[in-house]
Design an enzyme around this catalytic site. Structure first.
Site, short mmCIF file in Angstrom:
data_model
loop_
_atom_site.label_atom_id
_atom_site.label_comp_id
_atom_site.label_asym_id
_atom_site.label_seq_id
_atom_site.Cartn_x
_atom_site.Cartn_y
_atom_site.Cartn_z
N CYS A 115 0.89 -1.14 0.06
CA CYS A 115 0.06 0.12 0.12
C CYS A 115 0.94 1.40 0.02
O CYS A 115 2.09 1.26 0.34
CB CYS A 115 -0.93 0.09 1.34
SG CYS A 115 -1.79 -1.57 1.39
N ARG A 128 4.80 0.77 -6.23
CA ARG A 128 4.83 -0.08 -5.17
C ARG A 128 3.77 -1.31 -5.32
O ARG A 128 3.84 -2.21 -4.34
CB ARG A 128 4.46 0.85 -3.56
CG ARG A 128 5.07 1.75 -3.42
CD ARG A 128 4.98 2.74 -2.47
NE ARG A 128 4.71 2.14 -1.11
CZ ARG A 128 5.52 1.80 -0.31
NH1 ARG A 128 6.51 2.33 -0.25
NH2 ARG A 128 4.89 1.28 0.94
N TRP A 166 -2.98 -2.58 -1.50
CA TRP A 166 -2.65 -3.91 -2.07
C TRP A 166 -3.32 -4.84 -0.90
O TRP A 166 -3.12 -5.06 -0.02
CB TRP A 166 -1.06 -3.92 -2.12
CG TRP A 166 -0.51 -5.09 -2.67
CD1 TRP A 166 -0.22 -5.12 -3.91
CD2 TRP A 166 -0.05 -6.29 -1.96
NE1 TRP A 166 0.29 -6.21 -4.17
CE2 TRP A 166 0.47 -6.99 -2.97
CE3 TRP A 166 0.08 -6.96 -0.83
CZ2 TRP A 166 1.18 -8.27 -2.75
CZ3 TRP A 166 0.45 -8.12 -0.32
CH2 TRP A 166 1.04 -8.64 -1.69
N ASN A 175 -1.66 1.51 6.18
CA ASN A 175 -0.51 0.61 5.67
C ASN A 175 -0.20 -0.30 6.57
O ASN A 175 0.02 0.11 7.82
CB ASN A 175 0.66 1.26 5.06
CG ASN A 175 0.30 1.93 3.86
OD1 ASN A 175 -0.50 2.05 3.04
ND2 ASN A 175 1.81 2.67 3.23
N GLY A 176 -0.06 -1.64 6.31
CA GLY A 176 0.45 -2.59 7.52
C GLY A 176 -0.65 -3.66 7.54
O GLY A 176 -1.78 -3.65 6.93
N GLU A 216 20.55 -14.30 -9.23
CA GLU A 216 19.72 -12.88 -9.49
C GLU A 216 19.44 -12.67 -10.83
O GLU A 216 18.21 -12.18 -11.13
CB GLU A 216 20.81 -11.67 -9.17
CG GLU A 216 20.48 -10.29 -9.68
CD GLU A 216 19.22 -9.96 -8.68
OE1 GLU A 216 18.60 -10.45 -8.02
OE2 GLU A 216 18.54 -8.70 -9.11
N LYS A 222 15.34 -12.03 -11.94
CA LYS A 222 14.92 -10.91 -12.70
C LYS A 222 14.03 -11.31 -13.92
O LYS A 222 12.91 -10.81 -14.03
CB LYS A 222 16.17 -9.88 -13.57
CG LYS A 222 17.04 -9.23 -12.59
CD LYS A 222 16.30 -8.03 -12.34
CE LYS A 222 15.65 -7.88 -10.86
NZ LYS A 222 16.32 -8.16 -9.50
N GLU A 245 10.45 -12.23 -12.26
CA GLU A 245 9.84 -10.95 -11.74
C GLU A 245 8.88 -10.54 -12.95
O GLU A 245 7.90 -10.03 -12.89
CB GLU A 245 10.58 -10.03 -11.13
CG GLU A 245 11.04 -10.54 -10.00
CD GLU A 245 11.83 -9.41 -9.22
OE1 GLU A 245 11.25 -8.81 -8.31
OE2 GLU A 245 12.73 -9.27 -9.90
N HIS A 294 23.12 -33.57 -10.71
CA HIS A 294 22.56 -34.22 -9.57
C HIS A 294 21.12 -33.99 -9.67
O HIS A 294 20.25 -34.33 -8.65
CB HIS A 294 23.16 -33.75 -8.40
CG HIS A 294 24.55 -33.90 -8.38
ND1 HIS A 294 25.20 -35.08 -7.99
CD2 HIS A 294 25.79 -33.03 -8.81
CE1 HIS A 294 26.69 -34.89 -8.08
NE2 HIS A 294 26.92 -33.85 -8.59
N LYS A 353 6.85 -3.08 -4.28
CA LYS A 353 8.39 -2.58 -4.44
C LYS A 353 9.06 -2.84 -2.87
O LYS A 353 10.04 -2.98 -2.80
CB LYS A 353 8.50 -1.07 -4.82
CG LYS A 353 9.70 -0.61 -4.83
CD LYS A 353 10.85 -1.12 -5.90
CE LYS A 353 12.30 -0.61 -5.82
NZ LYS A 353 13.09 -1.45 -6.59
C1 F6R Z 1 13.58 -7.88 -6.90
C2 F6R Z 1 13.35 -7.16 -5.82
C3 F6R Z 1 13.15 -7.77 -4.22
C4 F6R Z 1 13.63 -7.01 -3.22
C5 F6R Z 1 13.39 -7.53 -1.99
C6 F6R Z 1 13.84 -6.94 -0.84
O1 F6R Z 1 13.86 -7.12 -7.81
O2 F6R Z 1 13.44 -5.87 -5.72
O3 F6R Z 1 13.50 -9.12 -4.45
O4 F6R Z 1 15.07 -7.05 -3.42
O5 F6R Z 1 12.12 -7.28 -1.80
O6 F6R Z 1 13.66 -5.20 -0.79
P1 F6R Z 1 14.65 -4.54 0.10
O7 F6R Z 1 16.06 -4.32 -0.54
O8 F6R Z 1 13.87 -3.00 -0.28
O9 F6R Z 1 14.55 -4.87 1.45
#
Ligand code: F6R
Length: 612
Positions: free
Chosen positions: A2, A27, A74, A100-101, A487, A491, A494, A510, A607
């Site tokens: 949110c 977000r 959200w 939020n929360g 990583e 990417k 996602e 394996h 985000k």
């Molecule tokens: C992937 C991504 C997430 C964040 C994770 C941690 O692209 O952005 O995996 O890395 O949610 O977020 P932070 O770094 O804000 O704690």
């Protein structure tokens, strides 16, 4: 997750609120709404769907109020719908609240309020808040000026869980009240006007001066004043902090997507993160006072984080262990916090979080702190929650990262962790000085080498076009390249919704090799000269079984019969992820674009993950 925006000033609040919500769209959300004070009464306008829908709501143009709150939801409790969207009223429409929360005890509170005669129109946990405020307000028979503040405070003390809350009231139409606990919220100070947001970028174009609330601190805002209170409603002083970020950082600036812009900003983000920390051959961290004796006393370093930040931790394990000769364990925050890890004062616990607001990472930090470990936060956001909890905080200087898929934060985190490892190792005098000198030189050269990688995108674009309809892909690597493969795979998942796995090349035999069949796409990263031959053997194994292979390497592997080799510049293995991740980020980006997906706001993702 949110998003919250608030405005109190002399301008029409509705447009500022909606624009603020648009800046928070990244977000992740499913409904949006605003509430303003119109001639001493509250008007709420909200709907399911995009923020833009708010412009079509009947009567939205007639809102003249100059005080208002706004929210992107959200969904957690209750499906996305107009009724469940925030803001929420109390039963007498005296208070409007955005939150939020998660209120963990909302069921009990709801039952208690129902017994007292209150009714509910939504399925949200949030709706208990305005009604609790209403309850406490009506219980208070005084004529106290701060009656609304008292009611808000009493209501908040009943809440269990996490919250960032904004309240406006027809009973106090010239004020707004905000409070937070374990959920982000910042206050931007203007001239005869003030702003609220869950993230700095939402209001960066209005102000650069911010207040950061600690848990259970209440702010009572009027147009030209902000008063802060503790839980006894005793007034407290709070300093402002100036944020250096340029508001342009939160604009697309001619790029089609924020993600692409942020990929291209990596050279500058790395340069800025190195900043003055590495000059004249010296690595300096003014924020840290680690003595040689303290570092010698350590028997373990934990690096704890989530998602991409955790992947940056996995990369840096190698350099910490090689330079400092201290065992390093990298852990997922949501696992670490519940598994009773062995922590004591001989543990240094490092937490990485771009946003500084990730609930699991913050909880994991509190755990280590309670067990006597020194805690160090690495964040991109000055004043973020994690930096207020940690014993020490150091910052990446990536600038605002808006795309949900993290790119420049990752490379900036690796940069900062590398500098930190060098700093600790120089104090410990445990590493070969030539090795350290070479790492420093290479780190300084990394930004221009990333620029080189960014110039060579046509082959990646072509390959992305070729394979964008695939359902499964594998990313393979050995050693530090394995960390990068994780990583690269994240990417791709996602933003392209293609299933993929990052795998240690040597582990393929394996089990997972059973999945390799004609046409399967495999991306192999090979930057460690010591391991390249072994990685080539693994690649041959998948080629034999019909895989299409993309190789990212700094070795001369062109003209060796591989389908596609992306050549990146040579650099020390320990920091090669700064270069090798870039083609993988671009690969994911071009696939997502080719599929016509929402690159910057992928489905189901947020985000900043501020709930467990
Ligand atoms: C992937 C991504 C997430 C964040 C994770 C941690 O692209 O952005 O995996 O890395 O949610 O977020 P932070 O770094 O804000 O704690």
């Amino acid at each position: 997750m949110c998003g919250i925006v608030g405005y109190i000033g002399n301008k029409k609040a509705s447009s500022i609120l909606i624009q603020g919500l648009q800046r928070l769209e990244y977000r992740g959300y499913d409904s949006a709404g605003i509430a303003t004070i119109e001639k001493n009464s509250i008007k709420i306008m909200k709907d399911k769907g995009r923020v833009n829908n708010l412009y079509n709501l009947e009567g939205i143009d007639n809102l003249e109020g100059t005080i208002g709150i706004a929210h992107t939801r959200w969904a957690t409790h209750g499906k996305p719908s107009k009724d469940n969207a925030h803001p929420h009223y109390d039963n007498d429409n005296m208070f409007a609240v955005v939150h939020n929360g998660i209120i963990e005890n909302y069921n009990e509170l709801r039952s208690e309020l129902i017994e007292k005669g209150y009714h509910f129109v939504s399925q949200t946990d949030t709706e208990v808040i305005p009604n609790l405020i209403n309850y406490y307000y009506k219980q208070d028979k005084t004529k106290d000026d701060n009656k609304v503040l008292k009611a808000v405070k009493n209501a908040c003390m009943d809440l269990i869980g996490s919250f960032a809350i904004e309240v406006i009231s027809s009973e106090s139409p010239e004020n707004m009240i905000v409070v937070r606990k374990d959920s982000p919220l910042v206050i931007g100070k203007g001239y005869k006007e003030n702003y609220i947001a869950s993230d700095i970028p939402a209001i960066l174009s209005y102000t650069k001066d911010f207040y950061f609330l600690n848990d259970y601190e209440f702010a009572l805002l009027s147009r030209d004043k902000i008063k802060f209170y503790d839980t006894n409603l005793v007034e407290i002083d709070k300093p402002t902090k100036s944020i250096e970020w340029d508001s342009k950082g939160a604009e697309k600036d001619g790029y089609e997507h924020f993600m692409l812009k942020e990929i291209y900003e990596q050279p500058i983000a790395i340069r800025e993160t190195i900043g003055t920390r590495l000059s004249n051959g010296k690595v300096i961290f003014d924020e840290l006072d680690f003595s040689k004796e303290y570092l010698q006393s350590l028997n373990k370093i934990f690096i704890v984080a989530c998602g991409t930040a955790m992947h940056a931790g996995i990369v840096s394990k190698t350099i910490f262990e090689r330079l400092c000769k201290i065992p390093v364990e990298v852990e997922i925050a949501s696992e670490f916090r519940y598994r009773d890890p062995l922590i004591d004062e001989k543990t240094l616990a490092i937490y990485i979080s771009q946003s500084g607001e990730t609930a699991d990472t913050i909880a994991a930090l509190k755990l280590a702190k309670s067990k006597g470990a020194k805690t160090l936060a690495i964040s991109n956001v000055i004043g973020s929650s994690i930096t207020r909890e940690a014993d020490y905080s150091i910052y990446t200087h990536a600038g605002p990262e808006i795309a949900v898929a993290s790119t420049k934060a990752y490379t900036s985190q690796i940069t900062l962790l590398t500098l930190l490892a060098i700093y600790c190792s120089e104090k410990l005098e445990r590493a070969d000085s030539d090795k350290i000198t070479k790492l420093k030189e290479d780190l300084l050269e990394a930004p221009s080498k990333v620029e080189e990688v960014l110039k060579n995108t046509s082959q990646i674009k072509k390959f992305a076009k070729k394979v964008h309809k695939e359902k499964d892909m594998f990313f393979l690597g050995r050693g530090i390249d394995y960390a990068v493969s994780l990583e690269g795979s994240l990417k791709l998942k996602e933003i392209s919704y293609i299933h993929s796995e990052g795998y240690a090349s040597g582990e393929l035999k394996h089990g997972p090799i059973a999945l390799i069949d004609t046409g399967v796409t495999v991306i192999s990263i090979m930057t460690d000269p010591k391991l390249v031959e072994k990685s080539i053997s693994n690649v041959q194994e998948v080629i034999t079984r019909g895989a299409k292979v993309l190789i990212v390497t700094n070795q001369d592997l062109e003209n060796k019969g591989f389908e596609l080799v992306i050549k990146i510049p040579e650099i020390s293995t320990e920091i090669s992820p700064l270069l090798s991740i870039v083609p993988l980020q671009l690969f994911a980006y071009y696939i997502s674009k080719e599929k016509g997906l929402d690159v910057d706001k992928p489905r189901n993702l947020a985000k900043s993950v501020t709930v467990e």
